[in-house]
Design a protein around this motif. Structure first.
Motif, PDB file in Angstrom:
ATOM      1  N   LYS A 119       6.249 -24.864 -24.229  1.00 11.14           N
ATOM      2  CA  LYS A 119       6.162 -23.404 -24.272  1.00 11.14           C
ATOM      3  C   LYS A 119       5.482 -22.832 -23.042  1.00 11.14           C
ATOM      4  O   LYS A 119       5.692 -21.658 -22.716  1.00 11.14           O
ATOM      5  CB  LYS A 119       5.461 -22.947 -25.546  1.00 11.14           C
ATOM      6  CG  LYS A 119       4.004 -23.345 -25.674  1.00 11.14           C
ATOM      7  CD  LYS A 119       3.461 -22.809 -27.000  1.00 11.14           C
ATOM      8  CE  LYS A 119       1.995 -23.170 -27.160  1.00 11.14           C
ATOM      9  NZ  LYS A 119       1.440 -22.620 -28.424  1.00 11.14           N
ATOM     10  N   GLY A 120       4.683 -23.609 -22.331  1.00 10.81           N
ATOM     11  CA  GLY A 120       4.122 -23.124 -21.078  1.00 10.81           C
ATOM     12  C   GLY A 120       5.221 -22.836 -20.068  1.00 10.81           C
ATOM     13  O   GLY A 120       5.231 -21.785 -19.417  1.00 10.81           O
ATOM     14  N   PHE A 121       6.157 -23.751 -19.958  1.00  7.54           N
ATOM     15  CA  PHE A 121       7.309 -23.541 -19.071  1.00  7.54           C
ATOM     16  C   PHE A 121       8.148 -22.366 -19.554  1.00  7.54           C
ATOM     17  O   PHE A 121       8.575 -21.513 -18.763  1.00  7.54           O
ATOM     18  CB  PHE A 121       8.154 -24.806 -18.993  1.00  7.54           C
ATOM     19  CG  PHE A 121       9.478 -24.606 -18.302  1.00  7.54           C
ATOM     20  CD1 PHE A 121       9.532 -24.440 -16.929  1.00  7.54           C
ATOM     21  CD2 PHE A 121      10.658 -24.565 -19.024  1.00  7.54           C
ATOM     22  CE1 PHE A 121      10.745 -24.228 -16.289  1.00  7.54           C
ATOM     23  CE2 PHE A 121      11.872 -24.362 -18.397  1.00  7.54           C
ATOM     24  CZ  PHE A 121      11.923 -24.194 -17.016  1.00  7.54           C
ATOM     25  N   HIS A 122       8.383 -22.305 -20.864  1.00 11.55           N
ATOM     26  CA  HIS A 122       9.181 -21.201 -21.408  1.00 11.55           C
ATOM     27  C   HIS A 122       8.507 -19.852 -21.141  1.00 11.55           C
ATOM     28  O   HIS A 122       9.167 -18.868 -20.793  1.00 11.55           O
ATOM     29  CB  HIS A 122       9.364 -21.380 -22.917  1.00 11.55           C
ATOM     30  CG  HIS A 122      10.137 -22.605 -23.276  1.00 11.55           C
ATOM     31  ND1 HIS A 122      10.040 -23.223 -24.511  1.00 11.55           N
ATOM     32  CD2 HIS A 122      11.026 -23.358 -22.568  1.00 11.55           C
ATOM     33  CE1 HIS A 122      10.826 -24.279 -24.543  1.00 11.55           C
ATOM     34  NE2 HIS A 122      11.432 -24.378 -23.377  1.00 11.55           N
ATOM     35  N   ALA A 123       7.190 -19.803 -21.306  1.00 12.10           N
ATOM     36  CA  ALA A 123       6.469 -18.546 -21.127  1.00 12.10           C
ATOM     37  C   ALA A 123       6.493 -18.080 -19.667  1.00 12.10           C
ATOM     38  O   ALA A 123       6.707 -16.896 -19.387  1.00 12.10           O
ATOM     39  CB  ALA A 123       5.028 -18.693 -21.608  1.00 12.10           C
ATOM     40  N   ILE A 124       6.257 -19.001 -18.740  1.00 15.15           N
ATOM     41  CA  ILE A 124       6.284 -18.635 -17.322  1.00 15.15           C
ATOM     42  C   ILE A 124       7.690 -18.187 -16.916  1.00 15.15           C
ATOM     43  O   ILE A 124       7.871 -17.210 -16.169  1.00 15.15           O
ATOM     44  CB  ILE A 124       5.820 -19.813 -16.446  1.00 15.15           C
ATOM     45  CG1 ILE A 124       4.320 -20.042 -16.615  1.00 15.15           C
ATOM     46  CG2 ILE A 124       6.147 -19.564 -14.973  1.00 15.15           C
ATOM     47  CD1 ILE A 124       3.439 -18.948 -16.037  1.00 15.15           C
ATOM     48  N   THR A 125       8.709 -18.881 -17.419  1.00 15.51           N
ATOM     49  CA  THR A 125      10.090 -18.520 -17.090  1.00 15.51           C
ATOM     50  C   THR A 125      10.439 -17.158 -17.673  1.00 15.51           C
ATOM     51  O   THR A 125      11.097 -16.332 -17.013  1.00 15.51           O
ATOM     52  CB  THR A 125      11.059 -19.594 -17.604  1.00 15.51           C
ATOM     53  OG1 THR A 125      10.678 -20.870 -17.074  1.00 15.51           O
ATOM     54  CG2 THR A 125      12.485 -19.291 -17.162  1.00 15.51           C
ATOM     55  N   ILE A 163       3.358 -14.044  -9.939  1.00 16.69           N
ATOM     56  CA  ILE A 163       3.109 -15.476 -10.131  1.00 16.69           C
ATOM     57  C   ILE A 163       4.013 -16.259  -9.196  1.00 16.69           C
ATOM     58  O   ILE A 163       5.231 -16.051  -9.158  1.00 16.69           O
ATOM     59  CB  ILE A 163       3.349 -15.893 -11.592  1.00 16.69           C
ATOM     60  CG1 ILE A 163       2.390 -15.125 -12.513  1.00 16.69           C
ATOM     61  CG2 ILE A 163       3.174 -17.401 -11.761  1.00 16.69           C
ATOM     62  CD1 ILE A 163       2.525 -15.482 -13.986  1.00 16.69           C
ATOM     63  N   GLY A 164       3.418 -17.176  -8.441  1.00 12.85           N
ATOM     64  CA  GLY A 164       4.160 -17.995  -7.493  1.00 12.85           C
ATOM     65  C   GLY A 164       4.933 -19.108  -8.161  1.00 12.85           C
ATOM     66  O   GLY A 164       5.211 -19.079  -9.370  1.00 12.85           O
ATOM     67  N   CYS A 165       5.251 -20.145  -7.400  1.00 13.48           N
ATOM     68  CA  CYS A 165       6.063 -21.245  -7.913  1.00 13.48           C
ATOM     69  C   CYS A 165       5.245 -22.538  -7.952  1.00 13.48           C
ATOM     70  O   CYS A 165       4.128 -22.594  -7.463  1.00 13.48           O
ATOM     71  CB  CYS A 165       7.303 -21.428  -7.058  1.00 13.48           C
ATOM     72  SG  CYS A 165       6.959 -21.791  -5.326  1.00 13.48           S
ATOM     73  N   GLY A 166       5.818 -23.575  -8.566  1.00 13.76           N
ATOM     74  CA  GLY A 166       5.100 -24.826  -8.719  1.00 13.76           C
ATOM     75  C   GLY A 166       3.934 -24.688  -9.667  1.00 13.76           C
ATOM     76  O   GLY A 166       2.864 -25.257  -9.449  1.00 13.76           O
ATOM     77  N   ILE A 167       4.135 -23.939 -10.763  1.00 17.06           N
ATOM     78  CA  ILE A 167       3.067 -23.644 -11.719  1.00 17.06           C
ATOM     79  C   ILE A 167       3.130 -24.613 -12.897  1.00 17.06           C
ATOM     80  O   ILE A 167       4.187 -24.802 -13.498  1.00 17.06           O
ATOM     81  CB  ILE A 167       3.177 -22.202 -12.248  1.00 17.06           C
ATOM     82  CG1 ILE A 167       3.175 -21.190 -11.096  1.00 17.06           C
ATOM     83  CG2 ILE A 167       2.048 -21.908 -13.236  1.00 17.06           C
ATOM     84  CD1 ILE A 167       1.933 -21.184 -10.255  1.00 17.06           C
ATOM     85  N   LEU A 168       1.990 -25.212 -13.220  1.00 17.04           N
ATOM     86  CA  LEU A 168       1.847 -25.969 -14.465  1.00 17.04           C
ATOM     87  C   LEU A 168       0.965 -25.156 -15.394  1.00 17.04           C
ATOM     88  O   LEU A 168      -0.221 -24.968 -15.131  1.00 17.04           O
ATOM     89  CB  LEU A 168       1.217 -27.340 -14.212  1.00 17.04           C
ATOM     90  CG  LEU A 168       0.776 -28.102 -15.487  1.00 17.04           C
ATOM     91  CD1 LEU A 168       1.944 -28.364 -16.422  1.00 17.04           C
ATOM     92  CD2 LEU A 168       0.075 -29.410 -15.118  1.00 17.04           C
TER      93      LEU A 168
END
Length: 275
Positions: A119-125, A163-168
């Motif tokens: 869900k971290g990936f889903h939320a950032i996306t 928010i930039g890229c390469g985010i965990l």
């Protein structure tokens, strides 16, 4: 296979190479997973096996997650595809996020896992789509995506936040980001982190997080402060002042406990504090 794929992706010097490389890895993992676990074939087919690109796969997965009676999938999925097609930088950021997750999270074996389950990936996306809508002046729809993300993922990011890229965003639960916050590239953030204001002030009132920063679970960063490049914020700290680059801070309020943090704390994910 995973190691060789990561090495190949690190050698990609162009956006199309990285995006296609990630997609090929996901597609192969989906095929292997469907053979190993036939009961998962339905979702794997919908999200990956019947798709021909990272764009269509991401749109399918998020639309499944976010759809509601008042916002059905047949309305959400075309909108997601529109954003990902019109602004190629969003898809590149997504690809870099997936690489970051596989590289930094020892529990993650391949990019299919975050695409389906994290869900971290889903939320950032979802935020990336909301930010695109916000930049287009479609503020009501952007706020709708923020609301859906908060409801579904337990993450609340204002659409105007940069928010930039390469985010965990690891675990992600209760992650909150205010309207004027800025997060640069290659940042790692754990759950229950807040990038907030300090009151009712207007204008730029939320933190700036420079590249390479690691923010531990439960940390609160408040006000228009700058967290310097490759700094480390210890878990549960309350940060009210600027943090110099390559510095570790901890405590309530946070103070400097080490001025020689690892060169790349966001990549190392080492949260130990050497006093």
């Amino acid at each position: 296979m995973g190691f060789s794929k990561r090495e190949q992706l690190r050698k990609c010097t162009s956006a199309p190479c990285l995006i296609e490389g990630i997609w090929e890895w996901i597609a192969q993992c989906a095929k292997d997973a469907a053979e190993a676990e036939p009961t998962m074939r339905g979702i794997l087919d919908d999200v990956c096996l019947s798709r021909n690109s990272l764009c269509t796969a991401v749109a399918a997965r998020l639309s499944r997650k976010l759809s509601r009676r008042d916002m059905p999938r047949e309305l959400i999925e075309p909108l997601l595809r529109e954003a990902l097609t019109e602004d190629s930088s969003i898809l590149l950021s997504i690809a870099k996020d997936l690489v970051a997750i596989v590289d930094r999270d020892p529990a993650c074996r391949n990019p299919l896992e975050p695409l389906l389950f994290y869900k971290g990936f889903h939320a950032i996306t979802t935020h990336r789509i909301a930010h695109w809508l916000w930049s287009k002046g479609r503020t009501i729809m952007a706020l709708q995506f923020q609301s859906l993300s908060s409801e579904v993922f337990g993450v609340d990011i204002h659409p105007a936040a940069q928010i930039g890229c390469g985010i965990l965003l690891d675990h992600a639960t209760s992650f909150v980001v205010g309207e004027t916050a800025i997060i640069r590239d290659n940042v790692s953030i754990l759950h229950e982190v807040t990038l907030g204001g300090t009151g009712k002030e207007e204008g730029n009132r939320h933190p700036i997080v420079e590249s390479g920063v690691l923010i531990g679970a439960g940390a609160k960063l408040l006000g228009r402060i700058t967290i310097g490049e490759c700094a480390k914020i210890a878990a549960s700290s309350v940060v009210l002042e600027d943090v110099p680059p390559h510095t570790t801070v901890a405590g309530v309020p946070a103070i400097v406990v080490n001025d020689c943090s690892p060169t790349t704390p966001a990549l190392d994910m080492n949260q130990n504090i050497r006093i």
